[in-house]
Design an enzyme around this catalytic site. Structure first.
Site, PDB file in Angstrom:
ATOM      1  N   TYR A  41       0.814  -1.232   0.000  1.00 51.61           N
ATOM      2  CA  TYR A  41       0.000   0.000   0.000  1.00 51.61           C
ATOM      3  C   TYR A  41       0.839   1.270   0.000  1.00 51.61           C
ATOM      4  CZ  TYR A  41      -3.883  -3.094   0.561  1.00 51.61           C
ATOM      5  OH  TYR A  41      -4.809  -4.083   0.321  1.00 51.61           O
ATOM      6  N   ASN A 140      -5.023 -10.346   1.202  1.00 53.72           N
ATOM      7  CA  ASN A 140      -5.829  -9.965   2.359  1.00 53.72           C
ATOM      8  C   ASN A 140      -7.322 -10.108   2.114  1.00 53.72           C
ATOM      9  OD1 ASN A 140      -6.729  -7.497   1.224  1.00 53.72           O
ATOM     10  ND2 ASN A 140      -4.908  -6.422   1.956  1.00 53.72           N
ATOM     11  N   GLY A 141      -8.078  -9.930   3.199  1.00 54.71           N
ATOM     12  CA  GLY A 141      -9.530 -10.103   3.141  1.00 54.71           C
ATOM     13  C   GLY A 141     -10.250  -8.895   2.568  1.00 54.71           C
ATOM     14  N   MET A 143     -10.923  -6.061   3.736  1.00 51.27           N
ATOM     15  CA  MET A 143     -11.739  -5.230   4.639  1.00 51.27           C
ATOM     16  C   MET A 143     -11.114  -3.852   4.777  1.00 51.27           C
ATOM     17  SD  MET A 143     -12.898  -7.971   7.498  1.00 51.27           S
ATOM     18  CE  MET A 143     -11.454  -8.993   7.372  1.00 51.27           C
ATOM     19  N   VAL A 271      15.768  -6.140  -2.110  1.00 50.71           N
ATOM     20  CA  VAL A 271      16.816  -5.228  -1.644  1.00 50.71           C
ATOM     21  C   VAL A 271      17.425  -5.829  -0.384  1.00 50.71           C
ATOM     22  CG1 VAL A 271      17.320  -2.905  -0.811  1.00 50.71           C
ATOM     23  CG2 VAL A 271      15.637  -3.250  -2.647  1.00 50.71           C
ATOM     24  N   GLU A 378     -14.343  -9.398  13.764  1.00 45.82           N
ATOM     25  CA  GLU A 378     -14.891  -9.689  12.445  1.00 45.82           C
ATOM     26  C   GLU A 378     -15.281 -11.156  12.336  1.00 45.82           C
ATOM     27  OE1 GLU A 378     -12.543  -6.028  10.403  1.00 45.82           O
ATOM     28  OE2 GLU A 378     -11.554  -7.932  10.741  1.00 45.82           O
ATOM     29  N   HIS A 463      -1.716  -8.304  10.955  1.00 48.34           N
ATOM     30  CA  HIS A 463      -1.586  -6.843  10.916  1.00 48.34           C
ATOM     31  C   HIS A 463      -0.308  -6.355  11.600  1.00 48.34           C
ATOM     32  CE1 HIS A 463      -6.321  -6.705  10.909  1.00 48.34           C
ATOM     33  NE2 HIS A 463      -5.822  -7.156   9.773  1.00 48.34           N
ATOM     34  N   GLY A 491       3.398   0.384   6.710  1.00 47.48           N
ATOM     35  CA  GLY A 491       2.870   0.031   8.027  1.00 47.48           C
ATOM     36  C   GLY A 491       3.888   0.143   9.152  1.00 47.48           C
ATOM     37  N   ASN A 501      -8.746  -2.879  10.932  1.00 43.99           N
ATOM     38  CA  ASN A 501      -7.816  -3.351   9.894  1.00 43.99           C
ATOM     39  C   ASN A 501      -7.045  -2.168   9.311  1.00 43.99           C
ATOM     40  OD1 ASN A 501     -10.623  -4.363   9.935  1.00 43.99           O
ATOM     41  ND2 ASN A 501      -9.663  -6.157   9.054  1.00 43.99           N
TER      42      ASN A 501
HETATM   43  P1  FAE Z   1       2.843  -4.790   2.431  1.00 43.31           P
HETATM   44  O1  FAE Z   1       1.492  -4.729   1.799  1.00 43.31           O
HETATM   45  O2  FAE Z   1       3.127  -5.864   3.388  1.00 43.31           O
HETATM   46  O3  FAE Z   1       3.901  -4.760   1.262  1.00 43.31           O
HETATM   47  C1  FAE Z   1       5.273  -4.899   1.466  1.00 43.31           C
HETATM   48  C2  FAE Z   1       5.885  -5.468   0.201  1.00 43.31           C
HETATM   49  O4  FAE Z   1       7.298  -5.322   0.253  1.00 43.31           O
HETATM   50  C3  FAE Z   1       5.609  -6.952  -0.017  1.00 43.31           C
HETATM   51  O5  FAE Z   1       5.117  -7.151  -1.323  1.00 43.31           O
HETATM   52  C4  FAE Z   1       6.973  -7.615   0.184  1.00 43.31           C
HETATM   53  O6  FAE Z   1       7.162  -8.760  -0.618  1.00 43.31           O
HETATM   54  C5  FAE Z   1       7.917  -6.505  -0.228  1.00 43.31           C
HETATM   55  N1  FAE Z   1       9.249  -6.572   0.392  1.00 43.31           N
HETATM   56  C6  FAE Z   1       9.554  -6.832   1.677  1.00 43.31           C
HETATM   57  N2  FAE Z   1      10.868  -6.768   1.892  1.00 43.31           N
HETATM   58  C7  FAE Z   1      11.450  -6.434   0.671  1.00 43.31           C
HETATM   59  C8  FAE Z   1      12.774  -6.227   0.241  1.00 43.31           C
HETATM   60  N3  FAE Z   1      13.813  -6.301   1.086  1.00 43.31           N
HETATM   61  N4  FAE Z   1      12.989  -5.950  -1.066  1.00 43.31           N
HETATM   62  C9  FAE Z   1      11.952  -5.865  -1.939  1.00 43.31           C
HETATM   63  N5  FAE Z   1      10.659  -6.057  -1.559  1.00 43.31           N
HETATM   64  C10 FAE Z   1      10.406  -6.329  -0.271  1.00 43.31           C
HETATM   65  O7  FAE Z   1       3.171  -3.398   3.206  1.00 43.31           O
HETATM   66  N6  FAE Z   1      -5.622  -5.422   6.235  1.00 43.31           N
HETATM   67  C11 FAE Z   1      -6.806  -4.777   6.097  1.00 43.31           C
HETATM   68  O8  FAE Z   1      -6.855  -3.552   6.217  1.00 43.31           O
HETATM   69  N7  FAE Z   1      -7.955  -5.494   5.810  1.00 43.31           N
HETATM   70  C12 FAE Z   1      -7.956  -6.848   5.680  1.00 43.31           C
HETATM   71  O9  FAE Z   1      -8.999  -7.460   5.404  1.00 43.31           O
HETATM   72  C13 FAE Z   1      -6.723  -7.542   5.851  1.00 43.31           C
HETATM   73  N8  FAE Z   1      -6.658  -8.891   5.751  1.00 43.31           N
HETATM   74  C14 FAE Z   1      -5.431  -9.518   5.767  1.00 43.31           C
HETATM   75  C15 FAE Z   1      -5.355 -10.885   5.521  1.00 43.31           C
HETATM   76  C16 FAE Z   1      -4.110 -11.507   5.415  1.00 43.31           C
HETATM   77  C17 FAE Z   1      -4.030 -12.990   5.157  1.00 43.31           C
HETATM   78  C18 FAE Z   1      -2.921 -10.739   5.569  1.00 43.31           C
HETATM   79  C19 FAE Z   1      -1.568 -11.371   5.442  1.00 43.31           C
HETATM   80  C20 FAE Z   1      -3.001  -9.380   5.827  1.00 43.31           C
HETATM   81  C21 FAE Z   1      -4.237  -8.756   5.934  1.00 43.31           C
HETATM   82  N9  FAE Z   1      -4.344  -7.386   6.151  1.00 43.31           N
HETATM   83  C22 FAE Z   1      -5.559  -6.761   6.084  1.00 43.31           C
HETATM   84  C23 FAE Z   1      -3.148  -6.565   6.429  1.00 43.31           C
HETATM   85  C24 FAE Z   1      -2.729  -5.726   5.233  1.00 43.31           C
HETATM   86  O10 FAE Z   1      -2.637  -6.527   4.074  1.00 43.31           O
HETATM   87  C25 FAE Z   1      -1.377  -5.069   5.581  1.00 43.31           C
HETATM   88  O11 FAE Z   1      -1.583  -4.243   6.704  1.00 43.31           O
HETATM   89  C26 FAE Z   1      -0.844  -4.236   4.438  1.00 43.31           C
HETATM   90  O12 FAE Z   1      -0.653  -5.014   3.287  1.00 43.31           O
HETATM   91  C27 FAE Z   1       0.468  -3.579   4.843  1.00 43.31           C
HETATM   92  O13 FAE Z   1       0.829  -2.663   3.845  1.00 43.31           O
HETATM   93  P2  FAE Z   1       2.305  -2.145   3.711  1.00 43.31           P
HETATM   94  O14 FAE Z   1       2.332  -1.077   2.678  1.00 43.31           O
HETATM   95  O15 FAE Z   1       2.832  -1.833   5.050  1.00 43.31           O
END
Ligand code: FAE
Length: 524
Positions: A41, A140-141, A143, A271, A378, A463, A491, A501
């Site tokens: 995100y 993710n779900g 939400m 990286v 939820e 989360h 995050g 969420n």
């Molecule tokens: P994120 O989306 O985790 O993206 C980080 C990216 O960086 C990933 O693609 C990694 O592969 C990549 N990465 C990491 N290290 C490196 C590196 N060294 N070099 C290159 N790439 C790298 O970060 N949240 C909601 O609000 N609603 C929901 O319904 C919900 N359901 C979820 C269900 C599941 C099963 C999971 C796992 C999470 C859920 N979440 C939900 C949490 C939400 O997906 C999470 O808070 C966000 O995706 C975090 O966003 P960021 O931008 O922090």
């Protein structure tokens, strides 16, 4: 445009993104004005806003681009028949639900591969994260919840809440295409019997419920039920990816970023190291094949570096840089302020006259609210394809407990120091809510759903939040203290707990920070 299919949209992204090609190991260093690490995100917001500002930007994502169908014609595998596409280099799937009736329904051996869901296991906490172009949005779900304003203000005392609630939360909701389930569809669909039952039982305990907005298109879902669209949410797809219906970042922010003509996304590029270089930064990047073989070690330099690798990824890069001496002036607060957003899962057993339905939508739409205990629970699906009489919940609780990461030079990794007892407050809150629901309905907990025969799963989370907290490790806009033109945009900025969420907040906060950074730092 709600009836989207992944491949059609992803085709656009892939074409527009071009490729990041520098030869094999030892090839000359490439310079780009801006690098974004990760593509979740916060990263996707940075990529789009930099691209729109005309800044040539390279996005480096360690996971795959999920746009090509496998031998079964599908991009993602299902939850009940997982294959190598499910998880990130594991010998066996590690789904959160272990099984029902002590049968291991969900987990099975798989081939090691760059799958879409990872579970990073620390001593007392497993953390689920998405891997691929689109980060967590792929798994993710969906939400999409705006936090309670008072609690947001407590967590972010230096952020202008008026501006967030009038400008940036609405912007994030628009960009992410958040929609609401139509009441008539919810009341009539067989696939939401499980949610309606939980609403009735919660009501008997005196709790209100509320609909939860989502980025999954409910128009698409209704078409799935009518047999007019391929089944995804109604075909038990979610944590290993949705083949249809969900509006993920690769179809939204990242596709728009590529369409600016200034943004390139390099998948399977991790990286591993960041250092100072003249006025900017030098990165070491490891490119792998989907099977994990090293393709090349590459070197990239940039003027502006945005860390969007998520709470775990961005924190690890910073900690490694500080403690190995690459960026020794990073603040002592780097690595601190981490929390699991008070995540606790639980499962209840219903009476035989209260079936939950063998058909269940994988997309949750209802939450039970217990304001006294600050529990937002939820109603999660158990899409096992058979009647289980199980109701499952993800309770998001408010907790002040925080942990820190410590860099371990022997493994070159950041290790989370979460102690078992730190979940006690969250567990007690969730237990208070569900004890009352059980008491009001004469029902009991299930002990066969999560690992270790426990009724409450407090040892994993979806989360992860914190590690480079806004106003502590960074300034009030995510600028990393001590290092100009280095930013955290994900995050990791959120101090451990939001009460709901997190992805709408992560998106909105990134929009807010980028608006200032672009005018003050990039194009002053
Ligand atoms: P994120 O989306 O985790 O993206 C980080 C990216 O960086 C990933 O693609 C990694 O592969 C990549 N990465 C990491 N290290 C490196 C590196 N060294 N070099 C290159 N790439 C790298 O970060 N949240 C909601 O609000 N609603 C929901 O319904 C919900 N359901 C979820 C269900 C599941 C099963 C999971 C796992 C999470 C859920 N979440 C939900 C949490 C939400 O997906 C999470 O808070 C966000 O995706 C975090 O966003 P960021 O931008 O922090």
């Amino acid at each position: 445009m709600n009836n989207f299919s992944r491949r059609r949209f992803l085709g656009v992204t892939a074409l527009a993104a071009g490729t990041f090609v520098t030869g094999r190991a030892g090839a000359s260093t490439q310079h780009v004005p801006a690098v974004v690490v990760g593509s979740g995100y916060g990263a996707a917001v940075a990529a789009l806003r930099l691209g729109e500002a005309g800044v040539r930007t390279l996005v480096l994502e360690m996971g795959q681009r999920w746009d090509r169908p496998g031998p079964d014609g599908k991009v993602f595998c299902g939850m009940l028949d997982p294959d190598r596409r499910s998880m990130w280099f594991k010998n066996r799937t590690e789904a959160p639900v272990n099984g029902v009736l002590f049968l291991d329904l969900a987990n099975r051996p798989i081939q090691r591969y760059a799958g879409v869901l990872d579970r990073v296991n620390f001593p007392n906490m497993g953390v689920y994260v998405g891997r691929g172009v689109g980060g967590g949005s792929l798994v993710n779900g969906g939400m999409a919840v705006v936090p309670d304003r008072d609690y947001f203000t407590r967590q972010f005392p230096t952020v202008d809440a008026d501006e967030m609630y009038t400008r940036f939360f609405p912007l994030a909701n628009r960009m992410l295409r958040v929609n609401n389930i139509p009441g008539a569809y919810f009341e009539a669909s067989d696939y939401y019997r499980y949610s309606r039952l939980s609403r009735t039982l919660a009501g008997r305990a005196g709790f209100d419920t509320a609909f939860v907005p989502n980025v999954y298109s409910f128009e698409h879902m209704a078409a799935e039920e009518r047999g007019e669209a391929p089944k995804s949410a109604l075909g038990t797809e979610v944590i290993y990816g949705n083949n249809h219906g969900k509006f993920t970042l690769d179809q939204g922010y990242l596709a728009e970023a590529a369409n600016t003509g200034h943004v390139t996304v390099a998948a399977l590029h991790q990286v591993t190291r960041i250092r100072r270089n003249n006025a900017g930064y030098a990165l070491t990047v490891r490119e792998i094949t989907p099977d994990g073989a090293l393709v090349a070690e590459k070197h990239v330099t940039c003027d502006h570096l945005f860390l969007g690798a998520g709470s775990l990824g961005s924190t690890e890069l910073l900690l490694r840089a500080r403690d190995s001496g690459d960026l020794p002036d990073l603040a002592a607060e780097v690595g601190e302020g981490w929390g699991p957003n008070g995540n606790v899962m639980t499962a209840r057993n219903n009476h035989l006259w209260h079936p939950t339905g063998f058909r269940q939508s994988a997309i949750p739409t209802l939450a039970i609210s217990d304001p006294g205990r600050h529990v937002f629970a939820e109603v999660a699906p158990v899409p096992a394809g058979i009647e289980t009489y199980v109701s499952m919940y993800l309770a998001i609780t408010r907790s002040e407990e925080r942990a820190k990461f410590v860099y371990d030079p022997s493994t070159d990794k950041a290790v989370l120091q979460w102690r078992q007892g730190q979940s006690a407050e969250s567990l007690a809150a969730a237990k208070g809510t569900f004890d009352r629901i059980n008491d009001a309905n004469g029902t009991t907990y299930r002990y066969d759903v999560f690992g270790g025969g426990k009724a409450f799963a407090d040892d994993f989370c979806y989360h992860p939040l914190g590690g480079a907290v806004l106003g502590k490790a960074t300034d009030d806009h995510g600028r990393v203290k001590g290092y100009p033109n280095l930013y955290v945009t994900d995050g990791a900025l959120v101090p451990g707990s939001l009460g709901v969420n997190p992805f709408v907040t992560i998106t909105a906060l990134a929009e807010r920070n980028l608006a200032t950074i672009l005018t003050e730092d990039v194009h002053p």
